[in-house]
Motif scaffolding. Structure first.
Motif, PDB file in Angstrom:
ATOM      1  N   LEU A 247       0.828  -1.203   0.000  1.00  0.00           N
ATOM      2  CA  LEU A 247       0.000   0.000   0.000  1.00  0.00           C
ATOM      3  C   LEU A 247       0.868   1.262   0.000  1.00  0.00           C
ATOM      4  CD1 LEU A 247      -3.009   1.056   0.242  1.00  0.00           C
ATOM      5  CD2 LEU A 247      -2.479   1.411   2.642  1.00  0.00           C
ATOM      6  N   LYS A 248       1.930   1.266   0.801  1.00  0.00           N
ATOM      7  CA  LYS A 248       2.825   2.437   0.864  1.00  0.00           C
ATOM      8  C   LYS A 248       3.456   2.698  -0.506  1.00  0.00           C
ATOM      9  CE  LYS A 248       4.944   0.753   4.441  1.00  0.00           C
ATOM     10  NZ  LYS A 248       5.514   0.342   5.717  1.00  0.00           N
ATOM     11  N   PHE A 249       3.872   1.623  -1.159  1.00  0.00           N
ATOM     12  CA  PHE A 249       4.480   1.741  -2.488  1.00  0.00           C
ATOM     13  C   PHE A 249       3.473   2.341  -3.483  1.00  0.00           C
ATOM     14  CE2 PHE A 249       5.263  -0.174  -6.729  1.00  0.00           C
ATOM     15  CZ  PHE A 249       6.506   0.425  -6.989  1.00  0.00           C
ATOM     16  N   VAL A 250       2.249   1.806  -3.463  1.00  0.00           N
ATOM     17  CA  VAL A 250       1.198   2.302  -4.363  1.00  0.00           C
ATOM     18  C   VAL A 250       0.881   3.768  -4.065  1.00  0.00           C
ATOM     19  CG1 VAL A 250      -1.257   2.060  -4.992  1.00  0.00           C
ATOM     20  CG2 VAL A 250       0.174   0.019  -4.752  1.00  0.00           C
ATOM     21  N   LEU A 251       0.799   4.116  -2.765  1.00  0.00           N
ATOM     22  CA  LEU A 251       0.488   5.500  -2.373  1.00  0.00           C
ATOM     23  C   LEU A 251       1.556   6.476  -2.843  1.00  0.00           C
ATOM     24  CD1 LEU A 251      -0.934   5.290   1.278  1.00  0.00           C
ATOM     25  CD2 LEU A 251      -2.174   5.716  -0.831  1.00  0.00           C
ATOM     26  N   ILE A 252       2.825   6.085  -2.710  1.00  0.00           N
ATOM     27  CA  ILE A 252       3.923   6.969  -3.130  1.00  0.00           C
ATOM     28  C   ILE A 252       3.874   7.176  -4.653  1.00  0.00           C
ATOM     29  CG2 ILE A 252       6.445   7.133  -3.365  1.00  0.00           C
ATOM     30  CD1 ILE A 252       6.596   5.894  -0.518  1.00  0.00           C
ATOM     31  N   CYS A 253       3.685   6.083  -5.398  1.00  0.00           N
ATOM     32  CA  CYS A 253       3.584   6.192  -6.874  1.00  0.00           C
ATOM     33  C   CYS A 253       2.395   7.079  -7.261  1.00  0.00           C
ATOM     34  CB  CYS A 253       3.398   4.811  -7.510  1.00  0.00           C
ATOM     35  SG  CYS A 253       4.850   3.769  -7.330  1.00  0.00           S
ATOM     36  N   LEU A 254       1.252   6.839  -6.606  1.00  0.00           N
ATOM     37  CA  LEU A 254       0.037   7.595  -6.907  1.00  0.00           C
ATOM     38  C   LEU A 254       0.216   9.071  -6.572  1.00  0.00           C
ATOM     39  CD1 LEU A 254      -2.886   7.107  -7.882  1.00  0.00           C
ATOM     40  CD2 LEU A 254      -3.551   6.804  -5.500  1.00  0.00           C
ATOM     41  N   SER A 255       0.857   9.339  -5.433  1.00  0.00           N
ATOM     42  CA  SER A 255       1.043  10.736  -5.012  1.00  0.00           C
ATOM     43  C   SER A 255       1.945  11.486  -5.995  1.00  0.00           C
ATOM     44  CB  SER A 255       1.598  10.819  -3.590  1.00  0.00           C
ATOM     45  OG  SER A 255       2.906  10.295  -3.526  1.00  0.00           O
ATOM     46  N   ILE A 256       3.017  10.821  -6.441  1.00  0.00           N
ATOM     47  CA  ILE A 256       3.937  11.456  -7.406  1.00  0.00           C
ATOM     48  C   ILE A 256       3.203  11.727  -8.728  1.00  0.00           C
ATOM     49  CG2 ILE A 256       6.040  11.090  -8.798  1.00  0.00           C
ATOM     50  CD1 ILE A 256       7.092   9.447  -6.312  1.00  0.00           C
ATOM     51  N   TYR A 257       2.417  10.722  -9.171  1.00  0.00           N
ATOM     52  CA  TYR A 257       1.647  10.874 -10.416  1.00  0.00           C
ATOM     53  C   TYR A 257       0.682  12.070 -10.312  1.00  0.00           C
ATOM     54  CZ  TYR A 257      -2.253  10.113 -13.635  1.00  0.00           C
ATOM     55  OH  TYR A 257      -3.242  10.291 -14.570  1.00  0.00           O
TER      56      TYR A 257
END
Length: 266
Positions: A247-257
């Motif tokens: 989830l943390k990995f997905v959140l970081i990718c999503l936030s950058i996007y």
């Protein structure tokens, strides 16, 4: 064909968000809102989706995700949820959620992407801290809840819940572990009360402002009923640290996007 595709997409969003939400105490709004906004903006599958309707639909869905999860965790035994503190936190979270729902009307898509992206990035950092402390936590340590502090924290968590349609669990779960010494399992279960009350208050605000597309909401609610049942069932057997890392990995990718997308569109 398009209608069938719409239903399938909403069922998948509802299932995935509610399974993850009930497993790690985040409610699922952080998955529902950006997914609806993304699909609404880029594909011809979800007509009528704006930032505001995505937030409104998410809030209504999370009322039921929270409720289904409370019932399921209650079935696991009376110590699974800390009802007393969950209800006390709600004293702060309800007015905060109403205020957040009111403020959401001022968000446009571009600023929403940037603000929500930064918010998701901060959440992922908070989850890192939570997981680090949870791994060090001794289950015999006593809970230490300062009521005034808890209600003040909950008020600000409520604002973010109403503003972004995220249900408040994603912030309150780490706070319960980091600040108030909850064990991770109890924090996750108790956060469902917070998700329920904050989403109920947010929903009232969003329904009044006409931010809810009921057809979409209903499909998500049906999917979340199935998803929360699965999530609660596997809560004890799954390695929640692995899921939290994902989830943390997905959140970081999503936030950058979202941040990059927002700045490009400025």
């Amino acid at each position: 064909r398009c209608k069938a595709m719409t239903v399938i997409i909403l069922l998948i969003i509802g299932l995935v968000s509610s399974i993850i939400g009930s497993l790690i105490g985040v409610g699922g709004g952080i998955i529902i809102v950006p997914t609806l906004v993304f699909i609404g903006a880029n594909f011809d599958l979800l007509s009528g989706i704006t930032t505001q309707t995505a937030i409104g639909i998410s809030s209504v869905t999370l009322v039921f995700t929270g409720l289904f999860s409370i019932i399921a965790y209650r079935g696991k035994g009376k110590d699974a949820i800390d009802f007393r503190n969950g209800i006390l936190f709600s004293i702060g979270i309800i007015p905060g959620s109403l205020l957040g729902a009111y403020l959401s009307q001022f968000l446009n898509d571009i600023y929403f992407n940037i603000i929500f992206g930064i918010f998701l990035f901060l959440i992922s950092i908070l989850l890192f801290i939570k997981d680090y402390l949870a791994s060090k936590k001794d289950s015999t340590t006593e809970k230490n809840v300062n009521l005034t502090l808890g209600i003040i924290f909950a008020f600000f968590v409520g604002i973010s819940a109403g503003l972004f349609g995220i249900g408040g669990g994603v912030l309150m779960t780490p706070l319960m572990i980091i600040v108030f010494n909850f064990t991770p399992h109890v924090a996750v279960a108790t956060s469902m009360i917070i998700i329920f009350t904050s989403s109920l208050a947010s929903s009232v605000g969003h329904v009044i402002q006409g931010h809810v597309i009921w057809g979409y909401g209903l499909i998500l609610i049906i999917a979340s009923y199935v998803g929360t049942k699965c999530g609660v069932k596997i809560n004890r057997s799954i390695n929640s640290a692995k899921l939290s890392n994902l989830l943390k990995f997905v959140l970081i990718c999503l936030s950058i996007y979202l941040i990059i997308k927002g700045f490009i569109e400025l």
